[in-house]
Enzyme design. Structure first.
Site, PDB file in Angstrom:
ATOM      1  N   GLY A 153       0.935  -1.013   0.157  1.00  0.00           N
ATOM      2  CA  GLY A 153      -0.051  -0.098   0.040  1.00  0.00           C
ATOM      3  C   GLY A 153       0.948   1.165  -0.035  1.00  0.00           C
ATOM      4  O   GLY A 153       1.763   1.223   0.640  1.00  0.00           O
ATOM      5  N   HIS A 210      -1.535  -5.719   3.632  1.00  0.00           N
ATOM      6  CA  HIS A 210      -0.270  -6.507   2.980  1.00  0.00           C
ATOM      7  C   HIS A 210       0.906  -6.334   3.632  1.00  0.00           C
ATOM      8  O   HIS A 210       0.869  -5.782   4.935  1.00  0.00           O
ATOM      9  CB  HIS A 210      -0.290  -5.509   1.586  1.00  0.00           C
ATOM     10  CG  HIS A 210      -1.083  -5.854   0.512  1.00  0.00           C
ATOM     11  ND1 HIS A 210      -1.363  -7.185  -0.146  1.00  0.00           N
ATOM     12  CD2 HIS A 210      -2.023  -5.087  -0.247  1.00  0.00           C
ATOM     13  CE1 HIS A 210      -2.295  -7.168  -0.802  1.00  0.00           C
ATOM     14  NE2 HIS A 210      -2.682  -5.646  -1.241  1.00  0.00           N
ATOM     15  N   ALA A 211       1.841  -6.860   3.051  1.00  0.00           N
ATOM     16  CA  ALA A 211       3.108  -7.139   4.154  1.00  0.00           C
ATOM     17  C   ALA A 211       3.542  -5.474   4.799  1.00  0.00           C
ATOM     18  O   ALA A 211       3.947  -5.618   5.661  1.00  0.00           O
ATOM     19  CB  ALA A 211       4.332  -7.550   3.199  1.00  0.00           C
ATOM     20  N   GLU A 212       3.362  -4.686   3.749  1.00  0.00           N
ATOM     21  CA  GLU A 212       3.649  -3.208   4.126  1.00  0.00           C
ATOM     22  C   GLU A 212       2.829  -2.452   3.613  1.00  0.00           C
ATOM     23  O   GLU A 212       2.400  -2.519   2.504  1.00  0.00           O
ATOM     24  CB  GLU A 212       5.258  -2.831   3.748  1.00  0.00           C
ATOM     25  CG  GLU A 212       6.278  -3.894   3.794  1.00  0.00           C
ATOM     26  CD  GLU A 212       6.604  -3.710   5.777  1.00  0.00           C
ATOM     27  OE1 GLU A 212       6.073  -2.716   6.347  1.00  0.00           O
ATOM     28  OE2 GLU A 212       7.451  -4.405   6.099  1.00  0.00           O
ATOM     29  N   THR A 213       2.627  -1.323   4.124  1.00  0.00           N
ATOM     30  CA  THR A 213       1.971  -0.064   3.547  1.00  0.00           C
ATOM     31  C   THR A 213       2.859   1.427   3.856  1.00  0.00           C
ATOM     32  O   THR A 213       3.462   1.278   4.965  1.00  0.00           O
ATOM     33  CB  THR A 213       0.568   0.142   4.114  1.00  0.00           C
ATOM     34  OG1 THR A 213      -0.321  -0.955   3.945  1.00  0.00           O
ATOM     35  CG2 THR A 213       0.028   1.518   3.544  1.00  0.00           C
TER      36      THR A 213
END
Length: 270
Positions: A20, A43-46
């Site tokens: 994101g 998600h894994a990272e934003t």
């Protein structure tokens, strides 16, 4: 506010690692709000970024959140953010990001390639922790601590087939590092376009398996450059989504090069 989902370290949708990305109008909002958005994106990272005043050491401030915590370094979400800035016209030329890991620079190249300049992870050989082989499902050859920025245990396995076949006990892996475990091996067939393979398991930050991990390659680059005798390599992260990372070891800095594609763009209403 606009929010985008960008697949990083790939040139096609639905591959690589999704992140994101939010470009903020002003300073960072409350940490709880940032964490809630990251949890919603899931998600894994934003990544959250806002423009900094001209004349400083950096152009944009950047932070990264998993669904459960803020992290000190993230490669794929940095690539995703640079991609959004460059493709939307919000920024032109190299982008300097102010982060918890210092100033990170992302430089656009040709055909959508972006090269990021990250600190090289310091590798320290460690004894194989008791219970690691059982948790991972394979016997490591060697193990390394990757330092505070990455926070992983890097383990080399016998061969590529062993890495591809891993089915670890994610709960048991939580005991062996602050973030997770990077499993890697030399490529069985370098003619296929990659020099080494990896898979990354980060249960301590809510990610059982990360699809493609830029930060892990700041540790993989010095490890495999020493093994293979070359500074410039290509790593395949062999998750189900998969992705390629070009690495360039430059002493205490590592260059990470990849592409990205925006797959979703919309409005955050909360």
């Amino acid at each position: 506010m606009r929010i985008r989902i960008v697949d990083a370290f790939t040139d096609r949708p639905f591959a690589g690692n999704p992140a994101g990305v939010m470009l903020l109008d002003d300073v960072f909002p409350d940490d709880d709000w940032l964490q809630n958005v990251a949890m919603e994106v899931n998600h894994a990272e934003t990544a959250f970024a806002h423009r900094l005043p001209e004349g400083g050491d950096a152009d944009w401030a950047l932070r990264w959140f998993t669904p459960v915590t803020e992290v000190a370094m993230c490669g794929h979400a940095t690539l995703a953010t640079a991609h959004v800035l460059l493709t939307t016209g919000a920024h032109e030329g190299p982008v300097r990001f102010a982060t918890r890991s210092g100033v990170l620079v992302a430089t656009p190249g040709t055909d959508g390639w972006i090269t990021m300049d990250f600190p090289t992870a310091p590798l320290t050989a460690v004894e194989l922790p008791e219970g690691l082989a059982e948790a991972l499902g394979a016997e490591p050859v060697v193990a390394y601590d990757t330092g505070p920025n990455v926070g992983d245990l890097l383990v080399e396995l016998a061969d590529e087939r062993t890495v591809l076949a891993l089915a670890p006990d994610h709960k048991a892996l939580t005991a062996h590092s602050s973030r997770g475990v990077i499993a890697t091996a030399r490529a069985d067939d370098p003619s296929l376009g990659h020099d080494f393979v990896s898979r990354c398991f980060f249960p301590n930050v809510g990610i059982d398996e990360d699809p493609v991990t830029g930060s892990a390659h700041t540790a993989l680059a010095p490890h495999w450059s020493a093994r293979l005798g070359r500074d410039d390599l290509v790593g395949l992260q062999a998750s189900p989504r998969s992705g390629l990372v070009r690495t360039g070891l430059r002493g205490d800095r590592t260059l990470l090069t990849g592409r990205a594609v925006t797959v979703i763009e919309g409005d955050l209403l909360a």
